[in-house]
Every structure is written in structure tokens, then in C-alpha cells.
Design an enzyme around this catalytic site. Structure first.
Site, PDB file in Angstrom:
ATOM      1  N   GLU A 165       0.822  -1.213   0.000  1.00 38.08           N
ATOM      2  CA  GLU A 165       0.000   0.000   0.000  1.00 38.08           C
ATOM      3  C   GLU A 165       0.863   1.273   0.000  1.00 38.08           C
ATOM      4  OE1 GLU A 165      -4.107  -1.562   2.102  1.00 38.08           O
ATOM      5  OE2 GLU A 165      -2.602  -0.653   3.384  1.00 38.08           O
ATOM      6  N   GLU A 208      -5.562  -7.839  -1.113  1.00 39.81           N
ATOM      7  CA  GLU A 208      -6.313  -7.772   0.135  1.00 39.81           C
ATOM      8  C   GLU A 208      -7.771  -7.436  -0.166  1.00 39.81           C
ATOM      9  OE1 GLU A 208      -4.773  -5.166   3.170  1.00 39.81           O
ATOM     10  OE2 GLU A 208      -2.687  -5.687   2.710  1.00 39.81           O
TER      11      GLU A 208
END
Length: 490
Positions: free
Chosen positions: A193, A387
């Protein structure tokens, strides 16, 4: 011309984790403190304050975390003790039929300070055992090099990623693991991320937010150094492990304009660009055309050394991966509208058409199809859902069963949208649910915010037996994997 919603025969079904939320054993075999080992959980603190440290770390908290006599509770130092349970946990993953397991390597288990000349052999040996166990069950490791786990010393003594010297420390770590595990790991991700530096720079680039004199400059200078490090790591991985695949990973939300007013549409476009900026650089190998204007608005002037842009151009990533939990709604005038505090990255305006999770995240399965199409159309590279998951409070029945039908419903709706994206022509090759086993929450450091198919007997203050048990969703996901995504029935 025909199209199919079927998942590819070699589709990578699995689950995703992070070492700092999972492993525990924070002081075993010489491991050093990481940036995530600083987060506390105080059950007496008001619930509305639990996210404060995630969004703004203080110097006092970092100092306290380094005090060996501190009485604070640091949940990520305990995790769910995967370090001592990995064989049984991986056996449970194999029972579900996992084809892959996304995990990270704790940088400080190999280089406790981050600046050592040689790694700790005990740390390397631990991951040898983990990879060997995965391989013995036919599970492909998918490894994140950096998942909010940079050594705390690189924060306190070097100032984090804004210091260009950290590139060299990272590459030492990366080449060490590429060389050691070249026969065991094919799939790698350089930074988890990476775009989240915008909202929590402490865990992303090692910058303590409190009283920082030029926080935006530090964020984006740190990001530039990560871009260079990612490109050089991609180069090294391809050289050391022929046939390896290296991906970038962003947190991605589909953004909708609140109305059809042109100002809302422009605000939405600009907000979306802020996330795509990070994948653009890593996947396209260059800064997008609007970079100068965006950074100027933030008062940022990047220090780019000679050769940096050539490095980015020559060594882009092989695939694009992302986390997807929700969508957001954007307005040019958000102060006039009801906001949603739970939504990550953007916050955003409440969307009346979407339900919310226990933590205020607006659930939007159809947004996943849009996200997959947007990213694949933009980059023309294979995509991977790294995710996707639902944090919820699970109730254990008197007989020990856990009926988490809400988790099954969430998963089913998102898998259906992946099928639609495949029919659209998206080259999707993997999906890892966050997280397959209960572990400490990244943002709130709670244990009661549970995502797993596997229940872990531990509460928010670390009390419990750590016993593992199967939830109803365990058996449902097992059936889905066995059918390669074709059987989504109850």
C-alpha cells in the site's frame, strides 16, 4: 467471439497477512524493534481515539516504546504468535486448499537496526522453515518485502525514507532475501500500500508526523526514494531469480462523484489521481504528466538525482496488486455533507446506497469490478487482489461454533464481481483474503476486529489460550477453492 466468467485453471486462491500483525516473538533470536512495534492498545482510551496514533505518531510514544520498562501494552509485539504456531496454521491453510499465501518478511528479524552489514542467520532460518512448510503443502508464497515494518532505528537515527541512504539499506535487505530464497519464492511485492504515505507517513516512510516542519515534502521525497528502491529491487530480483514476478501494491478505492456537477467530477478525478500516481510510477516507469501541478499545490519540490528517471523507466513492475475494501463518494464541498469516518484513504461522503461494516467501512462489491477494469485498462499488466476482507465482531457459541454468515456473504458478493471482471477481459491471476486467520488490526491494534476464517482465542489485551478453531466461513472458502470459484452456494 466468446467470453467466460471462469477463473483460470492456475488461479492463486489464498489469504494475506503481515509479519507485524501476525508473528509475535518480537524479541526472539535478536529481532529488533520495527516501526509497528511502537503502537499500543489502551482499552481505557475512548474508542473514538483508537485511530489517533495510526494517523499521527508522537515523539513521546516512540521514546516510550524504546523503554524496556514500559508498562504499555504493544499488541503487535505479540501478534497471534504465528512464529511458534506456523506449522499448524499453514496446515489449516492447506486444509482450506490454499494455492498461495501472501506474507511479509520482518526486516528487523534479519537486520535488527536496518543498517547492519550482515543478516541474522536465525531470522533467515525461520523463513526457510516457513517457506519449506508452505511448499510441502503445495502453497505458493507471495512475499511483501516491506509491509509497515521498517526498522525503528532507520526512523529515529536516519529520519526514515526521506533520507536517500535508506535505499541502500532496503536493497541490502532485498538482495539478501532474493538470494537466500531464490529456489522457494517466485512472487514478490516491493511495498505494501505504497500510496498510504498520504495518510499515515509514520508506518509508510518512517516520518514522525508530530511537529514536522515540512510533512508533505517528507512524504513525497520518501515516496520518490521508495520508487527508486522498488525499481532497483525489481532489477535485482529478475537477475537473481530468473522467471520471478515483482509487483507493486496500492490501497485502492473506487471514487464516485457525489453529483453530476462538473466540480464534483473534477474533485473526484483529482482524488483518484492521488492514488494512481503511485502505481503509475511503478507500473509505467515514469511520473504522470500532472505530477508537477499536483506537487506544486502541496508545496513539494522533489530532489531527483541524475539517473533516477532512467532507473524508473527501465525497471517497472511485472504486475499490479491492490487492496480493496470499500468505495468512497467525493464532493467539491464536503463540508456541507455527511461524511464517513470509517472509509480509508479518502474518508469521503456517505453513500446512501451502500451498507457499512461494524467499523464504518462502506461495503461496495460492484466497486471491485470497476477497480479491476480501471487498473487493467490503465496498465495492461496482470492484476492481483492482494487484500479484501471484512473486519467484524465474531460470537463464539456455547458449543464453540462461529456462524459468520456475514463474512461468507461479503466474500461471495466480491467473488461474483471478480467473475464479471474476468468476463470483461481482465487478466486476474490471484486473490488473497485479508486475513485468513485472526490477527492484530493494523489501524486500531485490536484483536476483536476479526477477519479470519480461523478464530484465535485472544482478546484485545492479549489474554487467551491462542487456540485456533474453524469458523463457518472456513468450510465455505474451502468449497469455493475446490470448485475454482464456481460453487458459491450456501
Amino acid at each position: 467471439m466468446t467470453f467466460s466468467k471462469n477463473f483460470p485453471d492456475n488461479f492463486l486462491w489464498g489469504g494475506a497477512t503481515a509479519a507485524n500483525q501476525l508473528e509475535g516473538a518480537f524479541d526472539v533470536d535478536g529481532k529488533g524493534l520495527s516501526a509497528s512495534d511502537v503502537f499500543i492498545f489502551d482499552i481505557n482510551s475512548p474508542k473514538e481515539r483508537w485511530l489517533d496514533q495510526w494517523a499521527g505518531m508522537t515523539h513521546a510514544q516512540v521514546a516510550e516504546a524504546q523503554n524496556p520498562d514500559s508498562k504499555k501494552y504493544y499488541p503487535k509485539r505479540r501478534g497471534n504468535d504465528f512464529y511458534h504456531h506456523y506449522e499448524k496454521d499453514i496446515a489449516l491453510f492447506a486444509e482450506m486448499g490454499f494455492k498461495c499465501f501472501r506474507m511479509s518478511i520482518a526486516w528487523t528479524r534479519l537486520f535488527p537496526r536496518g543498517d547492519e552489514a550482515e543478516p541474522v542467520e536465525a531470522g533467515l532460518a525461520f523463513y526457510d522453515r516457513v517457506f519449506d512448510t508452505l511448499r510441502s503443502h503445495g502453497i505458493e508464497p507471495v512475499v511483501s518485502l516491506s509491509h509497515y515494518e521498517m526498522p525503528l532505528t532507520l526512523v529515529t537515527e536516519y529520519g526514515g525514507w526521506p533520507n536517500r541512504q535508506v535505499i541502500d539499506f532496503y536493497l541490502k535487505f532485498a538482495t539478501t532475501v532474493f538470494t537466500r530464497y531464490r529456489e522457494k519464492v517466485k512472487y514478490w511485492m516491493t511495498f505494501n500500500e505504497i500510496n498510504c504515505v498520504k495518510h499515515h507517513p509514520y508506518v509508510s516512510v518512517g516520518v514522525i508526523e508530530e511537529n514536522h516542519p515540512d510533512l508533505e515534502q517528507a512524504k513525497y521525497q520518501g515516496a520518490h526514494h521508495q520508487f527508486v528502491a522498488s525499481a532497483l529491487a525489481t532489477k535485482a530480483c529478475h537477475e537473481i531469480i530468473p522467471g520471478s514476478q515483482v509487483g507493486c501494491m496500492i490501497s485502492y478505492q473506487i471514487l464516485y462523484p457525489h453529483t453530476c456537477h462538473p466540480d464534483d467530477l473534477q474533485a473526484c478525478e483529482e482524488a483518484q489521481r492521488v492514488s494512481l500516481f503511485f502505481s503509475d510510477v511503478q507500473a509505467r516507469g515514469a511520473y504522470p504528466a500532472w505530477t508537477e501541478r499536483m506537487l506544486a499545490a502541496k508545496g513539494v519540490t522533489l530532489q531527483i538525482e541524475r539517473g533516477d528517471e532512467e532507473i524508473l523507466k527501465l525497471y517497472p513492475v511485472d504486475f499490479v496488486s491492490f487492496s480493496y475494501y470499500m468505495s468512497s463518494t467525493i464532493s467539491a464541498h464536503p463540508e456541507r455533507l455527511e461524511g464517513v469516518k470509517g472509509n480509508l484513504i479518502t474518508g469521503g461522503i456517505r453513500n446512501p446506497h451502500l451498507p457499512e461494516s461494524d467499523w464504518g467501512w462502506q461495503i461496495d462489491p460492484k466497486g471491485l469490478r470497476l477497480a479491476l477494469n480501471q487498473l487493467y485498462d490503465r496498465y495492461k499488466k496482470p492484476v492481483f487482489v492482494a487484500e479484501n476482507g471484512l473486519g467484524a465482531v465474531d460470537k463464539v457459541e456455547p458449543n464453540g461454533e462461529i456462524h459468520d454468515d456475514y463474512r461468507i456473504d461479503y466474500l461471495r458478493l466480491h467473488i461474483e464481481q471478480m467473475q464479471e471482471a474476468i468476463a470483461d477481459g481482465v487478466e486476474l491471476f490471484g486473490y488473497t483474503w485479508w486475513g485468513p486467520i485472526d490477527m492484530v488490526s493494523a489501524s486500531t491494534s485490536q484483536m476483536s476486529k476479526r477477519y479470519g476464517f480461523i478464530y484465535v482465542d485472544q482478546d484485545d489485551m492479549g489474554n487467551g489460550s491462542l487456540a485456533r478453531s474453524r469458523k463457518k466461513s472456513f468450510y465455505w472458502y474451502k468449497k469455493v477453492i475446490a470448485s475454482n470459484g464456481s460453487d458459491l452456494s450456501n
